[in-house]
Write an enzyme that holds these catalytic residues in place. Sequence first.
Site, PDB file in Angstrom:
ATOM      1  N   GLU A  64     -14.770 -56.701   1.231  1.00 36.64           N
ATOM      2  CA  GLU A  64     -16.065 -57.376   1.104  1.00 36.64           C
ATOM      3  C   GLU A  64     -17.210 -56.363   1.042  1.00 36.64           C
ATOM      4  O   GLU A  64     -17.023 -55.172   1.242  1.00 36.64           O
ATOM      5  CB  GLU A  64     -16.241 -58.363   2.263  1.00 36.64           C
ATOM      6  CG  GLU A  64     -15.189 -59.465   2.190  1.00 36.64           C
ATOM      7  CD  GLU A  64     -15.390 -60.582   3.205  1.00 36.64           C
ATOM      8  OE1 GLU A  64     -16.223 -60.449   4.128  1.00 36.64           O
ATOM      9  OE2 GLU A  64     -14.690 -61.606   3.048  1.00 36.64           O
ATOM     10  N   CYS A  73     -11.292 -59.669  -4.151  1.00 34.37           N
ATOM     11  CA  CYS A  73     -10.175 -60.355  -3.506  1.00 34.37           C
ATOM     12  C   CYS A  73      -8.950 -59.440  -3.419  1.00 34.37           C
ATOM     13  O   CYS A  73      -8.769 -58.527  -4.232  1.00 34.37           O
ATOM     14  CB  CYS A  73      -9.775 -61.589  -4.300  1.00 34.37           C
ATOM     15  SG  CYS A  73     -11.008 -62.892  -4.352  1.00 34.37           S
ATOM     16  N   GLU A  75      -5.850 -60.074  -4.176  1.00 33.20           N
ATOM     17  CA  GLU A  75      -4.940 -60.137  -5.325  1.00 33.20           C
ATOM     18  C   GLU A  75      -5.372 -59.170  -6.422  1.00 33.20           C
ATOM     19  O   GLU A  75      -4.551 -58.521  -7.054  1.00 33.20           O
ATOM     20  CB  GLU A  75      -4.917 -61.561  -5.909  1.00 33.20           C
ATOM     21  CG  GLU A  75      -4.370 -62.619  -4.979  1.00 33.20           C
ATOM     22  CD  GLU A  75      -5.423 -63.269  -4.097  1.00 33.20           C
ATOM     23  OE1 GLU A  75      -6.387 -62.576  -3.690  1.00 33.20           O
ATOM     24  OE2 GLU A  75      -5.287 -64.465  -3.808  1.00 33.20           O
ATOM     25  N   CYS A 115      -8.862 -64.618  -9.638  1.00 33.73           N
ATOM     26  CA  CYS A 115      -7.621 -63.865  -9.397  1.00 33.73           C
ATOM     27  C   CYS A 115      -6.496 -64.387 -10.272  1.00 33.73           C
ATOM     28  O   CYS A 115      -5.689 -63.612 -10.792  1.00 33.73           O
ATOM     29  CB  CYS A 115      -7.230 -63.929  -7.926  1.00 33.73           C
ATOM     30  SG  CYS A 115      -8.295 -62.889  -6.902  1.00 33.73           S
TER      31      CYS A 115
HETATM   32  N1  THU Z   1     -10.293 -64.072  -1.060  1.00 31.00           N
HETATM   33  C1  THU Z   1      -9.204 -63.378  -1.504  1.00 31.00           C
HETATM   34  O1  THU Z   1      -8.984 -62.219  -1.117  1.00 31.00           O
HETATM   35  N2  THU Z   1      -8.371 -63.993  -2.365  1.00 31.00           N
HETATM   36  C2  THU Z   1      -8.580 -65.257  -2.872  1.00 31.00           C
HETATM   37  O2  THU Z   1      -7.877 -65.659  -3.783  1.00 31.00           O
HETATM   38  C3  THU Z   1      -9.617 -66.095  -2.308  1.00 31.00           C
HETATM   39  C4  THU Z   1     -10.622 -65.418  -1.471  1.00 31.00           C
HETATM   40  C5  THU Z   1     -11.227 -63.388  -0.160  1.00 31.00           C
HETATM   41  C6  THU Z   1     -12.543 -63.067  -0.807  1.00 31.00           C
HETATM   42  C7  THU Z   1     -13.445 -63.007   0.399  1.00 31.00           C
HETATM   43  O3  THU Z   1     -13.378 -61.684   0.934  1.00 31.00           O
HETATM   44  C8  THU Z   1     -12.829 -63.962   1.395  1.00 31.00           C
HETATM   45  O4  THU Z   1     -11.498 -64.193   0.940  1.00 31.00           O
HETATM   46  C9  THU Z   1     -13.553 -65.287   1.490  1.00 31.00           C
HETATM   47  O5  THU Z   1     -13.753 -65.857   0.250  1.00 31.00           O
END
Ligand code: THU
Length: 160
Positions: A64, A73, A75, A115
């Site tokens: 983040e 994300c 993935e 993703c």
């Molecule tokens: N997030 C992921 O890592 N993968 C996803 O497919 C959905 C969301 C993360 C992004 C962010 O850091 C946190 O989850 C909340 O959205």
Amino acid sequence: MKKHQIIIDYHVYPDLDSLNTEDKLLMKSAIEARRNAYAPYSNFYVGAAVLLGNAEVVIGNNQENASYPSGLCAERVAIFQAGARYPGIEIKTVAITATSKNYVVKEPAAPCGNCRQSMIEYEQKQQQPIRVLLMGEEGQVVLFHSLADILPLAFSSSFL
Ligand code: THU
């Protein structure tokens, strides 16, 4: 007007221990990866592990940023790393798991649309399905047999 249907075939396992050895090990890598997620804003920790045709496992976790859209994300961190480190090597399976500081994640975490689009690019490129394993922090594990199953009617290079 003709009616069409899209039917998705997927598998639900009661828990992590019900997976075969290869899938269980991969999900355990995703769980391990989840621990290093940098998620101080959402408190939602995602881990991803990519199994390649050469038996290498590449991991990713969400990263983040104070400027929220600049984060990425789990993935995409994982799949782009696989593409960067092992171009041309087939991607077999992606395991994804999530946990939260705020509640117990009992449902498998669904990959976001961005993703899915990023991952399906590699499935289209290799012309072989990429399996997707999803888990929360406990409970059921869902197996999809391809990215196309979770992103039907996807955009692709064929439109360009
Ligand atoms: N997030 C992921 O890592 N993968 C996803 O497919 C959905 C969301 C993360 C992004 C962010 O850091 C946190 O989850 C909340 O959205």
